[in-house]
Write an enzyme that holds these catalytic residues in place. Structure first.
Site, PDB file in Angstrom:
ATOM      1  N   HIS A 189       1.133  -1.110   0.070  1.00  0.00           N
ATOM      2  CA  HIS A 189       0.093   0.334  -0.483  1.00  0.00           C
ATOM      3  C   HIS A 189       0.701   1.670   0.149  1.00  0.00           C
ATOM      4  CE1 HIS A 189      -4.604  -1.324   0.992  1.00  0.00           C
ATOM      5  NE2 HIS A 189      -3.697  -2.311   0.668  1.00  0.00           N
ATOM      6  N   TYR A 191      -9.331   5.935   7.873  1.00  0.00           N
ATOM      7  CA  TYR A 191      -9.024   5.666   9.406  1.00  0.00           C
ATOM      8  C   TYR A 191     -10.311   6.785   9.582  1.00  0.00           C
ATOM      9  CZ  TYR A 191      -5.017   3.621  10.026  1.00  0.00           C
ATOM     10  OH  TYR A 191      -3.494   2.574  10.698  1.00  0.00           O
ATOM     11  N   PRO A 231      -3.606  -0.123  19.005  1.00  0.00           N
ATOM     12  CA  PRO A 231      -3.662  -0.129  17.029  1.00  0.00           C
ATOM     13  C   PRO A 231      -3.508   1.140  16.228  1.00  0.00           C
ATOM     14  CG  PRO A 231      -5.322  -1.630  18.722  1.00  0.00           C
ATOM     15  CD  PRO A 231      -4.968  -0.224  19.113  1.00  0.00           C
ATOM     16  N   LYS A 238       1.381  -0.318  15.281  1.00  0.00           N
ATOM     17  CA  LYS A 238       2.556  -0.013  15.342  1.00  0.00           C
ATOM     18  C   LYS A 238       2.944  -1.089  16.586  1.00  0.00           C
ATOM     19  CE  LYS A 238       4.398   2.838  13.005  1.00  0.00           C
ATOM     20  NZ  LYS A 238       4.794   2.595  11.529  1.00  0.00           N
ATOM     21  N   TYR A 247       3.844   6.773  10.298  1.00  0.00           N
ATOM     22  CA  TYR A 247       3.536   5.552   9.963  1.00  0.00           C
ATOM     23  C   TYR A 247       4.327   4.778   9.103  1.00  0.00           C
ATOM     24  CZ  TYR A 247      -0.929   3.327   8.494  1.00  0.00           C
ATOM     25  OH  TYR A 247      -2.177   2.291   8.476  1.00  0.00           O
TER      26      TYR A 247
HETATM   27  P1  FAS Z   1       2.188 -11.759  21.781  1.00  0.00           P
HETATM   28  O1  FAS Z   1       0.924 -11.487  22.631  1.00  0.00           O
HETATM   29  O2  FAS Z   1       1.577 -11.912  20.658  1.00  0.00           O
HETATM   30  O3  FAS Z   1       2.589 -13.104  21.643  1.00  0.00           O
HETATM   31  C1  FAS Z   1       3.353 -13.613  23.514  1.00  0.00           C
HETATM   32  C2  FAS Z   1       3.293 -15.070  23.199  1.00  0.00           C
HETATM   33  O4  FAS Z   1       3.886 -15.769  24.227  1.00  0.00           O
HETATM   34  C3  FAS Z   1       1.278 -15.881  23.526  1.00  0.00           C
HETATM   35  O5  FAS Z   1       1.418 -17.051  22.593  1.00  0.00           O
HETATM   36  C4  FAS Z   1       1.389 -15.924  24.212  1.00  0.00           C
HETATM   37  O6  FAS Z   1      -0.001 -17.203  24.663  1.00  0.00           O
HETATM   38  C5  FAS Z   1       3.061 -16.447  25.082  1.00  0.00           C
HETATM   39  N1  FAS Z   1       2.757 -16.888  26.679  1.00  0.00           N
HETATM   40  C6  FAS Z   1       2.544 -16.101  27.028  1.00  0.00           C
HETATM   41  N2  FAS Z   1       2.426 -16.244  28.301  1.00  0.00           N
HETATM   42  C7  FAS Z   1       3.115 -16.958  28.223  1.00  0.00           C
HETATM   43  C8  FAS Z   1       4.117 -18.090  29.546  1.00  0.00           C
HETATM   44  N3  FAS Z   1       3.589 -17.369  30.783  1.00  0.00           N
HETATM   45  N4  FAS Z   1       4.655 -18.844  28.929  1.00  0.00           N
HETATM   46  C9  FAS Z   1       4.307 -19.202  28.111  1.00  0.00           C
HETATM   47  N5  FAS Z   1       3.893 -18.807  26.708  1.00  0.00           N
HETATM   48  C10 FAS Z   1       2.998 -17.538  27.231  1.00  0.00           C
HETATM   49  N6  FAS Z   1      -0.852  -4.159  16.214  1.00  0.00           N
HETATM   50  C11 FAS Z   1      -0.840  -4.283  15.519  1.00  0.00           C
HETATM   51  O7  FAS Z   1      -0.051  -3.240  15.140  1.00  0.00           O
HETATM   52  N7  FAS Z   1      -1.963  -3.832  14.928  1.00  0.00           N
HETATM   53  C12 FAS Z   1      -3.195  -4.148  15.559  1.00  0.00           C
HETATM   54  O8  FAS Z   1      -4.400  -4.537  14.925  1.00  0.00           O
HETATM   55  C13 FAS Z   1      -3.252  -4.773  16.778  1.00  0.00           C
HETATM   56  N8  FAS Z   1      -4.352  -5.355  17.120  1.00  0.00           N
HETATM   57  C14 FAS Z   1      -4.472  -6.666  18.337  1.00  0.00           C
HETATM   58  C15 FAS Z   1      -5.307  -6.795  19.563  1.00  0.00           C
HETATM   59  C16 FAS Z   1      -5.385  -7.397  20.255  1.00  0.00           C
HETATM   60  C17 FAS Z   1      -6.460  -8.204  20.991  1.00  0.00           C
HETATM   61  C18 FAS Z   1      -4.316  -7.727  20.722  1.00  0.00           C
HETATM   62  C19 FAS Z   1      -4.066  -7.926  21.815  1.00  0.00           C
HETATM   63  C20 FAS Z   1      -3.200  -6.902  19.982  1.00  0.00           C
HETATM   64  C21 FAS Z   1      -3.453  -6.289  19.049  1.00  0.00           C
HETATM   65  N9  FAS Z   1      -1.812  -5.881  18.438  1.00  0.00           N
HETATM   66  C22 FAS Z   1      -2.115  -4.935  16.652  1.00  0.00           C
HETATM   67  C23 FAS Z   1      -0.360  -5.792  19.351  1.00  0.00           C
HETATM   68  C24 FAS Z   1      -0.425  -7.439  18.890  1.00  0.00           C
HETATM   69  O9  FAS Z   1       0.228  -7.487  17.092  1.00  0.00           O
HETATM   70  C25 FAS Z   1       1.027  -7.381  19.062  1.00  0.00           C
HETATM   71  O10 FAS Z   1       1.830  -6.418  19.216  1.00  0.00           O
HETATM   72  C26 FAS Z   1       1.608  -8.458  18.911  1.00  0.00           C
HETATM   73  O11 FAS Z   1       1.539  -9.897  19.246  1.00  0.00           O
HETATM   74  C27 FAS Z   1       3.011  -8.887  19.487  1.00  0.00           C
HETATM   75  O12 FAS Z   1       4.261  -9.940  19.623  1.00  0.00           O
HETATM   76  P2  FAS Z   1       4.341 -10.571  20.740  1.00  0.00           P
HETATM   77  O13 FAS Z   1       5.290  -9.515  21.297  1.00  0.00           O
HETATM   78  O14 FAS Z   1       5.047 -11.680  20.315  1.00  0.00           O
HETATM   79  O15 FAS Z   1       3.589 -10.989  22.060  1.00  0.00           O
HETATM   80  C1  PHB Z   2      -5.738  -3.988  10.940  1.00  0.00           C
HETATM   81  O1  PHB Z   2      -5.745  -4.355   9.969  1.00  0.00           O
HETATM   82  O2  PHB Z   2      -5.852  -5.113  11.806  1.00  0.00           O
HETATM   83  C2  PHB Z   2      -5.175  -2.646  11.165  1.00  0.00           C
HETATM   84  C3  PHB Z   2      -5.105  -1.980   9.940  1.00  0.00           C
HETATM   85  C4  PHB Z   2      -4.008  -0.759  11.325  1.00  0.00           C
HETATM   86  C5  PHB Z   2      -4.292   0.091  12.634  1.00  0.00           C
HETATM   87  C6  PHB Z   2      -5.129  -1.446  13.026  1.00  0.00           C
HETATM   88  C7  PHB Z   2      -5.079  -2.595  12.860  1.00  0.00           C
HETATM   89  O3  PHB Z   2      -4.023   0.856  12.633  1.00  0.00           O
END
Ligand code: FAS
Ligand code: PHB
Length: 393
Positions: A75, A204, A296, A300, A388
């Site tokens: 994009h 957005y 989100p 980032k 961004y």
């Molecule tokens: P993660 O949380 O992805 O992974 C951590 C891992 O550790 C998981 O698999 C978990 O099961 C495991 N774990 C936890 N405790 C443990 C333990 N005690 N022992 C062993 N394993 C354990 N980011 C964006 O950029 N855009 C978005 O739209 C966006 N939407 C999101 C929506 C939600 C609901 C959430 C929670 C996050 C969102 N994020 C978004 C942020 C997300 O993408 C994170 O930045 C990303 O998953 C970070 O990756 P990790 O650091 O690997 O953490």
């Molecule tokens: C998504 O596609 O899930 C998404 C994209 C941009 C954002 C947040 C979420 O800023």
């Protein structure tokens, strides 16, 4: 007690843990990943959707970028709508040629899982009671239970990649860590539906009824969000109610063009900014969501996890291959410098585009004016665009 040993024990098999594990494995550095959940649960998570170029490059370096290039959507811009108006932010023009890749985190995780299983890295799923031990020494280890059996994993370093609710940050003495937090008074209600996206780029939407975001996973699968109350529940939102509210927050021509359909995923994510300092405690390193959380809005979260992995991988590679600890000793400072800039950007985008309940009239005017100035000013749009697409590593 069963005892294993490795060079780096990684806690968590999310994007951070899997990407770090693959980069280390490719460099000939031994790792064991311990994951609390099942593989199916890890692969069922629906989260981020936009990858910075730095993240794209790291996935290529890890050898897990093929499907992203085959199925991902490059994009060159996105739009910001404000009530009935819509303005394109030309990322490529404003950043001298940079862009982003739209490719779901679910797919990133699957590609890393598949590549790790093809290249022989050890990942233990459904590991219970995972605890980092003696990381204030040069001989740390991690204890856990695998299928009810107690296991000890001796290692030289521990990478805490276990997210915001993980065990790693929790195991650091409170006196050794500083945390900074802001909880926003709203959440995001998101759905996935197999309908064509309303636009070929993200929108957005700033609106008096609340924020909305039109995103996608492919040309046939849409990802939509609307700002909702912090105490909202998905049971209170039928698909029909969601689609009606989403349309009300978009310009008429966009709302008119929207194709709706049944959602197959619906969830509410709370919004918070959070940073823990430092990100290193002796032989334990915090990575990704274990160390920081961003709303989100700026896309980032996943991308910050990737830049943390970049800094830590460089440090660990220098340590193990060149016996040089300079980059490892600089990990926390290097990572936090980029983390705070992304925390700022995510806070700025969130504050500018959302409606805050019970906001004072002056503050509401400031929010409205911040957006108007951003859309009117080349300098402000350039600053928005460079953040961004991702600031340099
Ligand atoms: P993660 O949380 O992805 O992974 C951590 C891992 O550790 C998981 O698999 C978990 O099961 C495991 N774990 C936890 N405790 C443990 C333990 N005690 N022992 C062993 N394993 C354990 N980011 C964006 O950029 N855009 C978005 O739209 C966006 N939407 C999101 C929506 C939600 C609901 C959430 C929670 C996050 C969102 N994020 C978004 C942020 C997300 O993408 C994170 O930045 C990303 O998953 C970070 O990756 P990790 O650091 O690997 O953490
Ligand atoms: C998504 O596609 O899930 C998404 C994209 C941009 C954002 C947040 C979420 O800023």
């Amino acid at each position: 007690m069963k005892t294993l040993s490795t060079q780096v024990c990684i806690i968590g098999a999310g994007p951070s843990g899997l990407l770090l594990g693959q980069l280390l494995h490719n460099a000939g550095i031994e790792t064991i990943i311990l994951e609390r959940s099942s593989l199916d649960h890890v692969l069922s998570r629906v989260r981020a959707g936009v990858l910075e170029q730095g993240t794209v490059r790291l996935l290529e370096e890890a050898g897990a970028g093929a499907r992203m290039h085959a199925e991902g959507l490059p994009h060159d811009g996105f739009a910001i709508s404000c009530e009935t108006d819509i303005h394109r932010i030309d990322l490529t023009q404003l950043t001298g040629g940079k862009n982003v890749m739209v490719y779901g985190q679910t797919e990133v995780t699957r590609d890393l899982v598949d590549h790790r299983s093809q290249t022989g890295g050890i990942t233990m799923y459904e590991a219970a009671d995972v605890e980092p031990q003696e990381f204030d020494t040069a001989g740390p280890y991690v204890t856990c239970k695998i299928a009810g059996e107690s296991v000890r994993i001796d290692c030289r370093f521990i990478a805490g990649c276990d997210g915001f609710h993980g065990a790693s940050r929790r195991s650091v003495p409170e006196t050794a860590i500083a945390t900074f937090e802001k909880v926003y008074p709203f959440g995001w209600l998101g759905i996935l539906a197999d309908v064509p996206p309303v636009s070929h780029e993200l929108i957005y939407a700033s609106h008096s009824r609340g924020f909305a975001l039109c995103s996608m996973r492919s040309n046939t699968r849409s990802r939509y969000y609307i700002q909702c109350n912090s105490d909202d529940h998905i049971e209170a939102w039928s698909d029909e109610q969601f689609w009606t509210e989403l349309r009300r927050r978009l310009p008429p021509e966009t709302a008119e063009a929207m194709i709706t359909g049944p959602s197959f995923e619906k969830s509410i994510a709370p919004l918070r900014s959070f940073v823990a300092e430092p990100m290193r405690f002796g032989s334990l390193f915090l990575v990704g969501d274990a160390a920081h959380i961003v709303p989100p809005t700026g896309a980032k979260g996943l991308n910050l996890a990737a830049s943390d992995v970049h800094y830590l991988f460089e440090g660990l590679r220098s340590h193990f291959l060149d016996s040089d600890t300079t980059l490892l000793d600089a990990y926390s400072e290097r990572a936090l410098s980029r983390v705070w800039k992304a925390v700022r950007f995510s806070w700025w985008m969130t504050t500018m585009l959302h409606r805050f309940p019970n906001q004072a009239p002056f503050d509401a005017k400031m929010t409205e004016t911040e957006l108007a100035y951003t859309l009117d000013s080349e300098a402000m749009r350039t600053a928005l665009a460079e953040n961004y697409v991702g600031l340099p590593y």
